[in-house]
Scaffold this active site. Structure first.
Site, short mmCIF file in Angstrom:
data_model
loop_
_atom_site.label_atom_id
_atom_site.label_comp_id
_atom_site.label_asym_id
_atom_site.label_seq_id
_atom_site.Cartn_x
_atom_site.Cartn_y
_atom_site.Cartn_z
N ALA A 44 -43.60 16.94 61.41
CA ALA A 44 -42.70 15.80 61.27
C ALA A 44 -43.50 14.53 60.99
CB ALA A 44 -41.84 15.63 62.51
N GLY A 46 -41.85 10.97 59.76
CA GLY A 46 -41.22 9.66 59.94
C GLY A 46 -41.11 9.19 61.37
N GLU A 111 -35.29 3.93 58.11
CA GLU A 111 -35.12 5.04 57.17
C GLU A 111 -33.71 5.03 56.61
OE1 GLU A 111 -36.28 8.52 59.40
OE2 GLU A 111 -38.40 8.20 59.00
N ASP A 214 -35.00 33.16 62.02
CA ASP A 214 -35.00 34.37 62.88
C ASP A 214 -33.99 34.25 64.02
OD1 ASP A 214 -37.10 34.91 61.22
OD2 ASP A 214 -38.63 35.04 62.79
N HIS A 235 -34.52 17.15 51.04
CA HIS A 235 -35.19 15.85 51.15
C HIS A 235 -35.45 15.34 49.73
CE1 HIS A 235 -37.93 12.69 52.34
NE2 HIS A 235 -37.71 12.97 53.62
N ARG A 282 -29.64 10.75 52.78
CA ARG A 282 -30.45 11.69 52.03
C ARG A 282 -29.71 12.50 50.97
NH1 ARG A 282 -34.16 14.24 56.53
NH2 ARG A 282 -35.27 12.27 56.62
N HIS A 343 -35.15 20.84 53.19
CA HIS A 343 -35.86 20.16 54.27
C HIS A 343 -35.34 20.51 55.66
CE1 HIS A 343 -38.18 17.02 56.17
NE2 HIS A 343 -37.10 16.42 56.63
N ARG A 378 -27.56 15.54 58.05
CA ARG A 378 -28.30 14.94 59.17
C ARG A 378 -28.83 13.56 58.80
NH1 ARG A 378 -33.88 14.84 60.70
NH2 ARG A 378 -34.39 16.06 58.86
N SER A 383 -33.30 14.63 64.27
CA SER A 383 -33.41 16.05 64.64
C SER A 383 -34.43 16.29 65.75
CB SER A 383 -33.74 16.91 63.43
OG SER A 383 -34.95 16.51 62.88
P1 FAD Z 1 -39.74 24.22 65.32
O1 FAD Z 1 -40.57 23.06 65.65
O2 FAD Z 1 -39.63 24.60 63.90
O3 FAD Z 1 -40.34 25.43 66.15
C1 FAD Z 1 -39.87 26.75 65.97
C2 FAD Z 1 -40.64 27.65 66.89
O4 FAD Z 1 -40.01 28.94 66.91
C3 FAD Z 1 -42.07 27.88 66.46
O5 FAD Z 1 -42.88 27.92 67.59
C4 FAD Z 1 -42.01 29.26 65.83
O6 FAD Z 1 -43.23 29.95 65.90
C5 FAD Z 1 -40.99 29.92 66.71
N1 FAD Z 1 -40.33 31.10 66.11
C6 FAD Z 1 -39.56 31.16 65.01
N2 FAD Z 1 -39.17 32.43 64.81
C7 FAD Z 1 -39.69 33.16 65.81
C8 FAD Z 1 -39.68 34.53 66.14
N3 FAD Z 1 -39.02 35.44 65.42
N4 FAD Z 1 -40.35 34.94 67.24
C9 FAD Z 1 -41.05 34.06 68.00
N5 FAD Z 1 -41.11 32.75 67.73
C10 FAD Z 1 -40.43 32.31 66.64
N6 FAD Z 1 -37.26 15.36 62.12
C11 FAD Z 1 -37.22 14.14 62.69
O7 FAD Z 1 -36.38 13.89 63.57
N7 FAD Z 1 -38.12 13.20 62.30
C12 FAD Z 1 -39.05 13.42 61.34
O8 FAD Z 1 -39.83 12.53 61.03
C13 FAD Z 1 -39.08 14.68 60.72
N8 FAD Z 1 -39.99 14.95 59.73
C14 FAD Z 1 -40.05 16.21 59.23
C15 FAD Z 1 -41.04 16.51 58.28
C16 FAD Z 1 -41.17 17.81 57.79
C17 FAD Z 1 -42.23 18.12 56.79
C18 FAD Z 1 -40.27 18.81 58.24
C19 FAD Z 1 -40.38 20.21 57.73
C20 FAD Z 1 -39.29 18.51 59.17
C21 FAD Z 1 -39.17 17.22 59.66
N9 FAD Z 1 -38.20 16.91 60.62
C22 FAD Z 1 -38.17 15.66 61.16
C23 FAD Z 1 -37.36 17.94 61.19
C24 FAD Z 1 -37.92 18.36 62.54
O9 FAD Z 1 -39.33 18.40 62.45
C25 FAD Z 1 -37.42 19.72 62.99
O10 FAD Z 1 -36.03 19.78 62.86
C26 FAD Z 1 -37.78 19.98 64.43
O11 FAD Z 1 -39.16 19.82 64.62
C27 FAD Z 1 -37.38 21.38 64.83
O12 FAD Z 1 -37.90 21.66 66.10
P2 FAD Z 1 -37.55 23.03 66.81
O13 FAD Z 1 -38.19 22.98 68.14
O14 FAD Z 1 -36.10 23.29 66.72
O15 FAD Z 1 -38.26 24.13 65.89
C1 SIN Z 2 -39.18 11.88 56.87
O1 SIN Z 2 -40.16 11.39 57.45
O2 SIN Z 2 -38.74 11.49 55.80
C2 SIN Z 2 -38.47 12.97 57.55
C3 SIN Z 2 -37.60 12.41 58.57
C4 SIN Z 2 -36.63 13.44 58.99
O3 SIN Z 2 -36.62 14.55 58.47
O4 SIN Z 2 -35.83 13.13 59.88
#
Ligand code: FAD
Ligand code: SIN
Length: 525
Positions: A44, A46, A111, A214, A235, A282, A343, A378, A383
């Protein structure tokens, strides 16, 4: 078989927040596919949205979230998350996240879709700092066991009890140890899915390799409802580079004055699409970029912040600045070539305000869920916030209902007696590539019924092949992911065909208008 009190699938923001909130009360096992830092959280950029400025109000943040969400959000969820945001930030500060500051106060960036400055951040790499602080806290707690390299295959329910029952009660997961190739049952009184999104179902995505949906597929197979899977967020500004395919250029670049331009004419086109120009939500900006690229037959459009002070640009976006320099682009002097890319997965496993799914004993939090926060689109930086709020809510409910949560019964071990090693791994690669291509081409930013039907037809054909393969060969992480990716593709296409309007992220040329009532697309297994 391993037994803990609570099993958590995922070590990102949602999973680790839940683990930390539970650990003073019970023994927690956190399972992660690959490395502990392999989810989207670490990527992440931003930041995290929260009302912290004197001129801002909860009502403003709620309104912005509902406007971006096309009215499909559930207001009580939006209020719940927005009002808990300042507390979530406070917890992160206590855990040592070094948010940027302006004198004594936290620095707030801006943003798209936000009417006020309300994004706390750590430079342009917020996720990495958050992931590191959560991991450090979790590692230090004696009640938390972190187990990387475990690819969870399926949820354990009544069907897997030694004394078979048809109950949908969830007792944990079967997981493949990626090093030994052995499958083990991990059981507990409660299970939390925090497995992230399904972005890798698309050919171009900012999400990491393991975002294969998954948890969504596992919950669906076990009998939980999923909702709004057609709402896939694209995105607007992913770097266009033939070697580096999924590097995000944060929305904050536009928040700090970056403008979008036609790369040939130099025309600033966003005001032609929306009065909010580059700061429109977005879905609007992504569609405008897609339109410019398709209309003029371009490879990319330009994102330009070179008119701002170079020290400000390099100081505010140090990671992006350095990364681009290694690719020969100096963002303080020249525009950045960008394209839209998948995204974020707005839909997912349906949960209530306690993080409960339909299945007894199964909770979920974060990107794998549909909590009602995001609706049809979103709002930026909402998120990570959702992960903290629902990770904690699920933990709180488990602690409060501990006495009603029965201890797990004896569970049958994984049966691998009828499968052999695959001699045709090429099937996996072929299908994986095919899914991601047709999803990009047929189920992308602008959709039509005909294209969705084409995608559905391909999914039907592939489902037989993949299920046959799954039934005959020993599981590997690639096979587990392919099966789940295909399941998620099916859920997305089915949901998209169901929605007979254009709302938020679902835009179809066959139904360009908005229906009078905003209704969720809820799929029942
Ligand atoms: P994740 O952080 O994706 O973690 C998933 C976990 O599940 C991992 O540990 C993975 O290994 C595990 N897993 C998956 N499948 C399995 C399986 N079958 N068995 C065991 N383990 C498994 N959001 C914001 O609010 N602000 C931002 O600035 C922002 N920037 C972003 C930039 C990028 C490049 C991306 C891709 C996303 C961004 N987002 C941002 C979105 C945000 O990062 C995600 O929505 C959030 O981090 C999701 O967190 P989570 O804990 O749900 O899952
Ligand atoms: C970004 O930094 O543009 C991502 C922010 C987000 O996904 O919420």
């Amino acid at each position: 078989m391993s037994e803990y009190d609570v099993i958590i699938v995922g070590s990102g923001a949602a999973g680790l927040t839940a683990a930390i909130a539970l650990a003073d009360h019970c023994r927690v096992l956190v399972l992660a596919k690959g490395e502990l830092t392999g989810g989207s959280t670490a990527w992440a950029q931003g930041g995290i949205a929260a009302v912290l400025d004197a001129g801002d109000t909860f009502e403003n943040h709620i309104e912005d979230t509902m406007i971006a969400g096309g009215g499909l959000n559930r207001r009580e969820t939006v209020e719940f998350v927005v009002e808990n945001a300042p507390h979530a930030i406070e917890r992160l500060v206590e855990m040592g996240v070094p948010f940027n500051k302006d004198a004594e106060a936290l620095h707030l960036t801006r943003e798209g879709g936000h009417s006020h400055r309300r994004i706390v951040h750590v430079d342009d790499a917020t996720g990495w700092a958050v992931q590191a602080a959560l991991l450090k806290t979790a590692e230090a707690h004696p009640n938390i066991t972190l187990l990387p390299g475990q690819a969870c295959i399926d949820l354990i329910t009544g069907r897997h009890e030694e004394r078979y029952s048809g109950s949908g009660r969830v007792w944990g997961v079967y997981a493949l140890d990626e090093k030994t190739g052995k499958v083990r049952a991990h059981v507990g009184r409660a299970t939390i899915l925090a497995s992230g999104g399904a972005g890798r179902v698309y050919q171009f995505s900012t999400a990491p390799r393991g975002a294969t949906g998954d948890g969504i597929a596992m919950a669906w197979r076990a009998g939980a409802r999923v909702s709004n899977m057609e709402m896939m967020q694209f995105h607007p500004t992913c770097l266009y580079n033939l070697d580096v395919k999924n590097f995000l250029i944060t929305e904050a670049v536009r928040g700090e004055g970056g403008i979008l331009k036609h790369p040939v004419t130099g025309h600033r086109y966003m005001p032609d699409y929306d009065a909010r120009a580059e700061l429109a939500p977005r879905d609007v900006v992504a569609r405008a970029n897609d339109d410019q690229i398709k209309r003029s037959g371009l490879d990319y459009v330009h994102l330009d912040i070179s008119h701002q002070n170079p020290d400000f640009v390099a100081g505010h976006f140090p990671n992006i600045y350095e990364k681009l320099l290694t690719l020969g682009i100096d963002m303080t002097k020249q525009p950045i070539p960008v394209v839209p890319a998948q995204h974020y997965t707005c839909g997912g496993v349906l949960i209530d305000l306690d993080g409960r799914t339909d299945l007894p004993g199964l909770y979920a939090a974060g990107e794998c869920t549909e909590s009602g926060l995001h609706g049809a689109n979103r709002l930026a930086s909402n998120s990570l916030l959702e992960c903290f709020v629902f990770g904690e809510a699920a933990a709180k409910h488990i602690i409060e209902s501990w006495d009603q949560l029965a201890a797990p019964p004896a569970i049958r071990p994984w049966d691998a007696s009828r499968v052999t090693d695959s001699d045709e791994e090429v099937v996996i690669k072929q299908n994986w590539t095919e899914i991601r291509r047709f999803m990009w081409n047929y189920v992308g930013i602008v959709r039509t019924t005909k294209r969705l039907e084409r995608a559905r037809h391909r999914i039907d054909m592939m489902t037989h092949e993949v299920e046959d393969y799954y039934g005959h060969f020993r599981v590997t992480t690639d096979l587990i992911e392919l099966r789940n990716l295909l399941q998620c593709a099916e859920l997305i296409v089915r949901s998209a065909l169901h929605r007979k309007e254009s709302r938020g992220l679902h835009y179809t040329l066959d139904y360009p208008d908005l229906l009078p009532q905003a209704l969720d697309t809820v799929l029942v297994p």
